[in-house]
Enzyme design. Structure first.
Site, PDB file in Angstrom:
ATOM      1  N   GLY A 109       0.656  -1.295  -0.008  1.00 39.47           N
ATOM      2  CA  GLY A 109       0.172  -0.005   0.114  1.00 39.47           C
ATOM      3  C   GLY A 109       0.989   1.251   0.179  1.00 39.47           C
ATOM      4  O   GLY A 109       1.976   1.456  -0.385  1.00 39.47           O
ATOM      5  N   HIS A 163       2.322   4.961  -4.985  1.00 50.84           N
ATOM      6  CA  HIS A 163       2.630   5.927  -5.643  1.00 50.84           C
ATOM      7  C   HIS A 163       2.938   5.547  -7.139  1.00 50.84           C
ATOM      8  O   HIS A 163       2.744   4.214  -7.436  1.00 50.84           O
ATOM      9  CB  HIS A 163       4.092   6.457  -5.171  1.00 50.84           C
ATOM     10  CG  HIS A 163       5.054   5.355  -4.920  1.00 50.84           C
ATOM     11  ND1 HIS A 163       5.877   4.764  -5.948  1.00 50.84           N
ATOM     12  CD2 HIS A 163       5.510   4.787  -3.825  1.00 50.84           C
ATOM     13  CE1 HIS A 163       6.521   3.845  -5.333  1.00 50.84           C
ATOM     14  NE2 HIS A 163       6.397   3.765  -4.202  1.00 50.84           N
ATOM     15  N   HIS A 187       4.388   2.109  -7.987  1.00 49.22           N
ATOM     16  CA  HIS A 187       3.400   0.817  -8.010  1.00 49.22           C
ATOM     17  C   HIS A 187       2.426   0.968  -9.259  1.00 49.22           C
ATOM     18  O   HIS A 187       1.929  -0.156  -9.851  1.00 49.22           O
ATOM     19  CB  HIS A 187       2.389   0.821  -6.753  1.00 49.22           C
ATOM     20  CG  HIS A 187       3.333   0.732  -5.156  1.00 49.22           C
ATOM     21  ND1 HIS A 187       3.348   1.989  -4.708  1.00 49.22           N
ATOM     22  CD2 HIS A 187       3.753   0.061  -4.723  1.00 49.22           C
ATOM     23  CE1 HIS A 187       3.904   1.860  -3.479  1.00 49.22           C
ATOM     24  NE2 HIS A 187       4.342   0.354  -3.700  1.00 49.22           N
ATOM     25  N   LYS A 211      13.456  -1.277  -7.897  1.00 52.46           N
ATOM     26  CA  LYS A 211      13.994  -0.555  -6.942  1.00 52.46           C
ATOM     27  C   LYS A 211      14.125  -1.383  -5.633  1.00 52.46           C
ATOM     28  O   LYS A 211      15.230  -0.958  -5.235  1.00 52.46           O
ATOM     29  CB  LYS A 211      12.680   0.463  -6.571  1.00 52.46           C
ATOM     30  CG  LYS A 211      12.554   1.015  -5.275  1.00 52.46           C
ATOM     31  CD  LYS A 211      13.505   2.130  -5.044  1.00 52.46           C
ATOM     32  CE  LYS A 211      13.385   2.917  -3.846  1.00 52.46           C
ATOM     33  NZ  LYS A 211      12.904   2.195  -2.580  1.00 52.46           N
ATOM     34  N   SER A 245       7.692   4.517  -0.909  1.00 51.13           N
ATOM     35  CA  SER A 245       6.490   5.146   0.002  1.00 51.13           C
ATOM     36  C   SER A 245       6.969   5.676   1.221  1.00 51.13           C
ATOM     37  O   SER A 245       6.528   6.637   1.930  1.00 51.13           O
ATOM     38  CB  SER A 245       5.792   4.002   0.678  1.00 51.13           C
ATOM     39  OG  SER A 245       5.232   3.119  -0.500  1.00 51.13           O
TER      40      SER A 245
END
Ligand code: PAF
Length: 288
Positions: A31, A34, A37, A149, A190
């Site tokens: 979750g 951004h 995702h 990433k 995140s």
């Protein structure tokens, strides 16, 4: 988009999704979504007929004193973003559904989990491998999509899939998607929201230093001295002593002290303020 919060709901929704045929792409997340995702979701939509996403802040991959409690949780906002991207089904289990009383199993991938973030975060990759193995078995996707990433995480998951002969998805169907970056080069994460305005401005030194380091390595500068100079540059920009600045084989993540003909990766983890940032970039010849 349907949202399932129990295994029964998930199984029913998956059966309905599969009824008409077609491939299922899976995007597992914690979750706090951004653009990084969303790039995974877009790639999954390009490659597959249906996209399933999961949101689960996995407690077993957070160590003592890490940011499990502070980790941003915004299910309604995330669900709206996934729906707008055409996700068919969101799997959002509770901790109790994922780890019921008596849960006793752990998946541990030796070697590739050991160094880099594994050294700084003991047990982290066991938590990741265990939850991803469960998510794969729950969703049984044709393909799964992960950001480059988290490069070591991707290597751990691929090694697990290869070693355990996973069928859904098979190792070749675990797709790494390139990192999405801000205009100044900072990789989306995140955790970037933890940065103060000053820290955020200073954090741009990380990708800039990486790019300069790659130019130096590719022009034949000695590896150890070049990596040490990069660490100094980060400290001068306001970072703490980096956890690591490493040149590694792009597949095995074994550290390299010279750039050879095989694809390599520059991997970095460093804290600025209280926030730990990680990044990686390709070095040398592109993967065939
Ligand atoms: O990359 C992440 O968000 C998590 O590590 C993952 C793969 C969803 C497992 O919890």
């Amino acid at each position: 988009m349907q949202t399932a919060s129990t295994l029964d709901m998930l199984r029913t929704a998956l059966a309905a999704l599969r009824e008409g045929g077609g491939t299922v792409g899976f995007v597992p997340t914690m979750g706090a979504l951004h653009e990084g995702h969303l790039s995974l979701v877009r790639r999954a939509r390009e490659d597959c007929d249906h996209v399933v996403a999961s949101i689960f802040v996995n407690p077993t991959q957070f160590g003592e004193g890490e940011d499990l409690d502070a980790y941003p949780r915004q299910l309604a906002e995330d669900a709206a973003m996934l729906e707008a991207e055409g996700v068919a089904l969101l799997w959002a289990p509770t901790v109790e559904a994922m780890y019921p009383a008596g849960f006793a199993t752990s998946v541990s991938v030796a070697g590739v989990s050991a160094g880099l973030c594994g050294a700084a975060r003991p047990g982290h990759f066991d938590g990741v491998a265990t939850v991803v193995a469960k998510l794969f078995n729950q969703v049984r996707p044709d393909r799964a999509f992960f950001g480059e990433k988290d490069y070591q995480q991707l290597a751990v998951i691929r090694t697990m899939a290869r070693d355990l002969d996973l069928a859904c998805p098979q190792v070749d169907s675990i797709i790494g998607v390139p990192t999405v970056r801000e205009a100044d080069g900072l990789a989306l994460s995140s955790r970037n929201r933890y940065l103060s305005a000053d820290e955020r401005a200073a954090a741009a030194a990380l990708p800039a230093a990486m790019r300069e380091t790659i130019v130096a390595l590719e022009s034949g500068e000695p590896v150890a001295a070049t990596l040490a100079a990069m660490g100094e540059r980060l400290i001068a920009a306001g970072f703490d002593q980096p956890d690591y600045v490493t040149l590694a084989d792009a597949d095995t993540l074994a550290p390299l002290d010279a750039l050879g003909s095989a694809p390599a990766r520059l991997l970095v983890a460093a804290r600025i303020g209280g926030t730990r940032l990680i990044d990686n970039m390709a070095v040398g010849p592109a993967r065939a």
